[in-house]
Scaffold this motif. Structure first.
Motif, mmCIF file in Angstrom:
data_model
loop_
_atom_site.group_PDB
_atom_site.id
_atom_site.type_symbol
_atom_site.label_atom_id
_atom_site.label_comp_id
_atom_site.label_asym_id
_atom_site.label_seq_id
_atom_site.Cartn_x
_atom_site.Cartn_y
_atom_site.Cartn_z
ATOM 1 N N UNK A 41 0.810 -1.226 0.000
ATOM 2 C CA UNK A 41 0.000 0.000 0.000
ATOM 3 C C UNK A 41 0.840 1.270 0.000
ATOM 4 N N UNK A 42 1.869 1.326 0.832
ATOM 5 C CA UNK A 42 2.667 2.546 0.909
ATOM 6 C C UNK A 42 3.428 2.806 -0.392
ATOM 7 N N UNK A 43 3.993 1.762 -0.986
ATOM 8 C CA UNK A 43 4.723 1.936 -2.251
ATOM 9 C C UNK A 43 3.772 2.327 -3.377
ATOM 10 N N UNK A 44 2.575 1.750 -3.380
ATOM 11 C CA UNK A 44 1.565 2.099 -4.386
ATOM 12 C C UNK A 44 1.177 3.570 -4.231
ATOM 13 N N UNK A 45 0.962 3.987 -3.008
ATOM 14 C CA UNK A 45 0.610 5.378 -2.730
ATOM 15 C C UNK A 45 1.741 6.305 -3.156
ATOM 16 N N UNK A 46 2.973 5.939 -2.845
ATOM 17 C CA UNK A 46 4.123 6.757 -3.237
ATOM 18 C C UNK A 46 4.233 6.889 -4.748
ATOM 19 N N UNK A 47 4.009 5.792 -5.455
ATOM 20 C CA UNK A 47 4.086 5.836 -6.922
ATOM 21 C C UNK A 47 3.032 6.780 -7.487
ATOM 22 N N UNK A 48 1.791 6.638 -7.033
ATOM 23 C CA UNK A 48 0.738 7.512 -7.539
ATOM 24 C C UNK A 48 0.977 8.966 -7.141
ATOM 25 N N UNK A 49 1.579 9.176 -5.986
ATOM 26 C CA UNK A 49 1.876 10.537 -5.533
ATOM 27 C C UNK A 49 2.877 11.234 -6.448
ATOM 28 N N UNK A 50 3.785 10.471 -7.019
ATOM 29 C CA UNK A 50 4.767 11.061 -7.942
ATOM 30 C C UNK A 50 4.083 11.769 -9.103
ATOM 31 N N UNK A 51 2.906 11.276 -9.476
ATOM 32 C CA UNK A 51 2.173 11.824 -10.618
ATOM 33 C C UNK A 51 0.928 12.588 -10.178
ATOM 34 N N UNK A 52 0.873 12.925 -8.877
ATOM 35 C CA UNK A 52 -0.252 13.658 -8.296
ATOM 36 C C UNK A 52 -1.579 12.936 -8.534
ATOM 37 N N UNK A 53 -1.555 11.613 -8.338
ATOM 38 C CA UNK A 53 -2.746 10.778 -8.532
ATOM 39 C C UNK A 53 -3.205 10.123 -7.227
ATOM 40 N N UNK A 54 -2.913 10.769 -6.098
ATOM 41 C CA UNK A 54 -3.250 10.186 -4.802
ATOM 42 C C UNK A 54 -4.726 9.846 -4.671
ATOM 43 N N UNK A 55 -5.587 10.609 -5.343
ATOM 44 C CA UNK A 55 -7.029 10.380 -5.235
ATOM 45 C C UNK A 55 -7.437 9.003 -5.774
ATOM 46 N N UNK A 56 -6.555 8.346 -6.522
ATOM 47 C CA UNK A 56 -6.874 7.039 -7.116
ATOM 48 C C UNK A 56 -6.266 5.860 -6.351
ATOM 49 N N UNK A 57 -5.688 6.120 -5.196
ATOM 50 C CA UNK A 57 -5.018 5.070 -4.427
ATOM 51 C C UNK A 57 -5.939 3.878 -4.176
ATOM 52 N N UNK A 58 -7.190 4.118 -3.853
ATOM 53 C CA UNK A 58 -8.111 3.040 -3.522
ATOM 54 C C UNK A 58 -9.058 2.678 -4.665
ATOM 55 N N UNK A 59 -8.828 3.234 -5.832
ATOM 56 C CA UNK A 59 -9.677 2.945 -6.993
ATOM 57 C C UNK A 59 -9.321 1.569 -7.572
ATOM 58 N N UNK A 60 -10.291 0.912 -8.204
ATOM 59 C CA UNK A 60 -9.979 -0.362 -8.861
ATOM 60 C C UNK A 60 -9.021 -0.146 -10.031
ATOM 61 N N UNK A 61 -8.277 -1.174 -10.337
ATOM 62 C CA UNK A 61 -7.343 -1.140 -11.449
ATOM 63 C C UNK A 61 -7.831 -2.125 -12.493
ATOM 64 N N UNK A 62 -7.938 -1.685 -13.723
ATOM 65 C CA UNK A 62 -8.408 -2.540 -14.799
ATOM 66 C C UNK A 62 -7.333 -2.679 -15.861
ATOM 67 N N UNK A 63 -7.264 -3.841 -16.455
ATOM 68 C CA UNK A 63 -6.347 -4.052 -17.567
ATOM 69 C C UNK A 63 -7.042 -3.637 -18.848
ATOM 70 N N UNK A 64 -6.382 -2.794 -19.612
ATOM 71 C CA UNK A 64 -6.932 -2.363 -20.893
ATOM 72 C C UNK A 64 -6.478 -3.324 -21.978
ATOM 73 N N UNK A 65 -7.419 -3.785 -22.749
ATOM 74 C CA UNK A 65 -7.094 -4.686 -23.860
ATOM 75 C C UNK A 65 -7.533 -4.042 -25.160
ATOM 76 N N UNK A 66 -6.720 -4.192 -26.188
ATOM 77 C CA UNK A 66 -7.070 -3.574 -27.480
ATOM 78 C C UNK A 66 -8.306 -4.212 -28.097
#
Length: 66
Positions: A41-66
Motif C-alpha cells: 500500500x505505501x509503495x503504491x501510494x508513493x508511486x501515484x503521488x509522484x504523478x499527483x494521482x493520490x485520489x486514485x489510491x483506492x480505486x480499482x485497477x483494470x487491464x486495458x485490452x485492445x
C-alpha cells in the motif's frame, strides 16, 4: 547488472516489483505494484503521488485490452 529471472524468483512475492524498479523496467514495476497494491500500500501510494494521482489510491485497477 541486468535483471535476471533468478533475481525475480528470489524476491518474495509481494515485493517482486523491486528488481524491475531497480532496473528501470517501469511497465512491469507498475503492473506488479497494481496487482499487489494491498500488500504494498505505501509503495503504491508513493508511486501515484509522484504523478499527483493520490485520489486514485483506492480505486480499482483494470487491464486495458485492445
Amino acid at each position: 547488472m541486468p535483471i535476471s529471472l533468478t533475481q525475480i524468483k528470489q524476491t518474495p512475492y509481494p515485493h517482486q516489483y523491486i528488481p524491475y524498479a531497480e532496473n528501470n523496467i517501469w511497465y512491469d514495476t507498475v503492473s506488479q505494484l497494481a496487482q499487489n497494491r494491498v500488500a504494498n500500500q505505501q509503495d503504491w501510494t508513493n508511486l501515484l503521488s509522484l504523478f499527483k494521482l493520490e485520489e486514485y489510491v483506492n480505486s480499482p485497477v483494470y487491464e486495458l485490452k485492445p
